[in-house]
Write a protein that holds these residues in place. Structure first.
Motif, short mmCIF file in Angstrom:
data_model
loop_
_atom_site.label_atom_id
_atom_site.label_comp_id
_atom_site.label_asym_id
_atom_site.label_seq_id
_atom_site.Cartn_x
_atom_site.Cartn_y
_atom_site.Cartn_z
N CYS A 47 30.84 -32.61 -35.68
CA CYS A 47 30.64 -31.30 -35.40
C CYS A 47 30.24 -30.63 -37.09
CB CYS A 47 32.04 -30.62 -35.11
SG CYS A 47 32.64 -31.35 -33.64
N LEU A 302 31.55 -26.52 -30.66
CA LEU A 302 31.49 -27.26 -32.14
C LEU A 302 30.71 -28.22 -32.08
CD1 LEU A 302 35.19 -27.06 -33.25
CD2 LEU A 302 33.39 -25.60 -33.95
N THR A 311 26.26 -25.76 -38.52
CA THR A 311 27.68 -25.87 -39.38
C THR A 311 27.31 -26.68 -40.65
OG1 THR A 311 28.37 -27.81 -38.15
CG2 THR A 311 29.36 -25.89 -37.60
#
Length: 355
Positions: A47, A302, A311
């Motif tokens: 993630c 995610l 991310t």
């Protein structure tokens, strides 16, 4: 109503100071709340995160996050003199409402969309003795009927349009801040009727105001692609997804969800059923966590953000909203059991294993 000695477990006991309780509110509990926060063993790197934690709301008494808000809604209904409660449900709400109604000795009426509720959830509502009405229509139509019926008859509505539900559900945000010592950078959560993302945002805001957190997380809500009205900006008449708990075309807490997104600098996005089932399997096979498909939507989101390079480290909490036993049919369809026949002897088992 707890039979334990000392301070009873439960949302109404642990969080009385932040809930709308009075001396007349019955201190109802089935031991809800205080659910584990477990760090990821395998998925946080996929993630793109430094830390990924799972909030196991599946550990609540009826196996979902609904118990957190339901205990407050039912207690306040009893305080107001209600002898019966009603809800529309895709499954988890009915299980929770029926359990707390049984605990209080009041009637529970449940409106469910015909043929669209997972077997494990329906079994709970049946076991707890609720009166189930299977309606010809979807969840949104069932909720509209429930709202009109409870306005017309002396029955309390306990869906998430009831503000006491939101008040109870916000306590999970307090638990997260208490466990981590602060709010996370990101909160990932499935979005169906949108009461839960609304409640978590309310909880995190209150944590900051009370000095229990130094700031707010970015709220990242994920809808199923076939049931993503907030993403598309318009209701969906016939929502479709394997994630039955979030198969909702016109969320009652739509405005609360978009406020949480906008005020936190977060997002509400759609994930496909394929992505949900991928996350569902990864949670089971790589993390040892068996959840219902809707619970995997936040993790699916995610994972997608990680693949897309969106991310950049940080700490996230993913809310796992319901137990996998809620929807055994999906598990049976998703997995091919690895079963080998063997004689019930040491030699027979060794031979079957190739040892």
């Amino acid at each position: 109503m707890s039979t334990t000695t000392g301070t009873p477990r439960g949302v109404l006991f642990q969080w009385a100071g932040i809930l709308p309780l009075t001396e007349r509110t019955p201190r109802l509990t089935l031991g809800e709340g205080d659910t584990p926060l477990v760090r990821s063993a395998a998925l946080e790197g996929l993630c793109g995160l430094d830390e990924l934690w799972f909030k196991l709301e599946s550990c609540n008494p009826t196996g979902s996050f609904k118990d957190r808000g339901m205990v407050v809604a039912v207690a306040k209904a009893v305080e107001a003199g209600a002898k019966a409660i009603m809800c529309a449900s895709t499954g988890n709400t009915s299980a929770s409402a029926a359990a707390y109604a049984a605990r209080c000795g009041i009637e529970c009426f449940v409106l469910v969309p015909g043929g669209k509720v997972a077997a494990g959830k329906m079994a709970q509502a049946v076991a707890f003795g609720s009166r189930i009405l299977e309606v010809e229509g979807n969840f949104d139509q069932a909720l509209n009927a429930a709202r009109e019926l409870t306005e017309k008859h002396p029955v309390a509505l306990v869906n998430s349009v009831n503000p006491h539900r939101i008040a109870g559900q916000k306590t999970a945000a307090f638990e997260i801040c208490e466990a981590l010592g602060d709010a996370p950078d990101v909160l990932a959560i499935p979005v169906g009727n949108a009461g839960n993302i609304t409640a978590y945002w309310k909880g995190f805001c209150e944590c900051t105001e009370l000095g229990r957190a130094s700031g707010h997380p970015r709220m990242m809500g994920f809808q199923a692609a076939g049931a993503a009205p907030i993403v598309h900006g318009a209701p969906i008449e016939q929502p479709q997804t394997v994630a039955t708990a979030i198969r909702i075309g016109n969320p009652a807490s739509w405005q609360g969800a978009t406020a949480a997104r906008d005020e936190s600098g977060g997002l509400i996005a759609a994930v496909t059923d394929e992505e949900i089932l991928e996350a569902y399997e990864l949670l089971a096979r790589r993390e040892g966590l068996f959840v219902e498909p809707a619970s995997a939507a936040g993790v699916a989101g995610l994972l997608r953000l990680g693949r897309e390079g969106r991310t950049r480290g940080g700490r996230a909490v993913a809310i796992l909203t319901g137990n996998g036993l809620k929807d055994p049919d999906t598990a049976a369809a998703q997995y091919s059991p690895d079963i080998t026949r063997a004689k019930a002897t040491v030699e027979g088992v060794e031979r079957a294993l190739g040892w």
